[in-house]
Design a protein around this motif. Structure first.
Motif, short mmCIF file in Angstrom:
data_model
loop_
_atom_site.label_atom_id
_atom_site.label_comp_id
_atom_site.label_asym_id
_atom_site.label_seq_id
_atom_site.Cartn_x
_atom_site.Cartn_y
_atom_site.Cartn_z
N UNK A 5 10.74 6.34 4.52
CA UNK A 5 11.13 7.02 5.76
C UNK A 5 12.18 6.22 6.52
N UNK A 6 11.98 4.91 6.58
CA UNK A 6 12.96 4.05 7.26
C UNK A 6 14.30 4.07 6.54
N UNK A 7 14.26 4.05 5.21
CA UNK A 7 15.49 4.08 4.43
C UNK A 7 16.23 5.41 4.63
N UNK A 8 15.50 6.51 4.66
CA UNK A 8 16.13 7.82 4.89
C UNK A 8 16.71 7.90 6.30
N UNK A 9 15.98 7.36 7.27
CA UNK A 9 16.49 7.32 8.65
C UNK A 9 17.77 6.49 8.73
N UNK A 44 23.52 10.14 -3.44
CA UNK A 44 23.14 9.16 -4.46
C UNK A 44 22.08 8.22 -3.90
N UNK A 45 22.26 7.76 -2.68
CA UNK A 45 21.29 6.87 -2.05
C UNK A 45 19.94 7.56 -1.87
N UNK A 46 19.96 8.82 -1.48
CA UNK A 46 18.72 9.58 -1.30
C UNK A 46 17.98 9.69 -2.63
N UNK A 47 18.70 9.99 -3.70
CA UNK A 47 18.09 10.07 -5.03
C UNK A 47 17.42 8.74 -5.39
N UNK A 52 12.37 16.52 5.96
CA UNK A 52 11.85 15.22 5.57
C UNK A 52 12.28 14.17 6.60
N UNK A 53 13.58 14.14 6.91
CA UNK A 53 14.13 13.23 7.91
C UNK A 53 15.33 13.94 8.53
N UNK A 54 15.50 13.80 9.84
CA UNK A 54 16.60 14.50 10.50
C UNK A 54 16.79 13.99 11.91
N UNK A 55 17.91 14.41 12.49
CA UNK A 55 18.13 14.14 13.91
C UNK A 55 18.50 15.42 14.65
N UNK A 88 0.83 -1.19 0.00
CA UNK A 88 0.00 0.00 0.00
C UNK A 88 0.87 1.25 0.00
N UNK A 89 0.26 2.39 -0.33
CA UNK A 89 0.99 3.66 -0.38
C UNK A 89 1.57 3.99 0.99
N UNK A 90 0.85 3.71 2.06
CA UNK A 90 1.33 3.98 3.41
C UNK A 90 2.57 3.16 3.74
N UNK A 91 2.57 1.89 3.34
CA UNK A 91 3.73 1.03 3.58
C UNK A 91 4.93 1.51 2.77
N UNK A 92 4.68 1.94 1.53
CA UNK A 92 5.76 2.44 0.67
C UNK A 92 6.39 3.68 1.29
#
Length: 130
Positions: free
Chosen positions: A11-15, A121-124, A41-44, A2-6
């Motif tokens: 988000x997990x990948x960016x984290x 590159x990973x973010x892209x 978008x994602x940060x600490x 689903x779109x929510x899971x995607x």
């Protein structure tokens, strides 16, 4: 999926990228992935600083891009802001994202550059721009 899971997966990948940056460069104060519109978008970073940091990073990216274009320096590679207490380094991460690293003045700037290029590159790829 689903779109929510995607979205959750992105988000997990960016984290994970943020975690990896800290593993490689433990002295960093913070890492952020922001939109080119200046939204976190994602940060600490502390939440109180996040939106301000995202807006400033997007502005730095935009200004750096204009400067490199107008002075015929080619495509912007990075924008480095150095103050008495440390660095703020900004990288383009595709057409929609900005990567920001903040570290103390004794940070290894060369290592920051190497790790940030890989992370951009990973973010892209995560954001579907590879």
């Amino acid at each position: 999926m689903s779109m929510g899971q995607h979205q959750s997966s992105k988000s997990a990948d960016l984290a994970q990228i943020i975690t990896s940056m800290h593993r490689a460069i433990p002295e960093l104060h913070g890492v952020m992935i922001a939109s080119v519109d200046g939204l976190a978008v994602a940060h600490d970073f502390p939440e109180a600083d996040a939106e301000r940091m995202a807006a400033m990073a997007a502005t730095a990216l935009g200004l750096g891009t204009r400067i490199t274009e107008r002075t015929r320096l080619g495509t912007l590679a990075e924008a480095v802001i150095r103050g008495e207490q440390g660095y703020l380094v900004v990288y383009s991460a595709g057409t929609d994202a900005v990567l920001v690293l903040s570290g103390p003045i004794d940070s290894n700037l060369g290592l920051m550059r190497i790790e940030a290029r890989v992370a951009a590159v990973e973010i892209k790829q995560i954001l579907g721009q590879a």
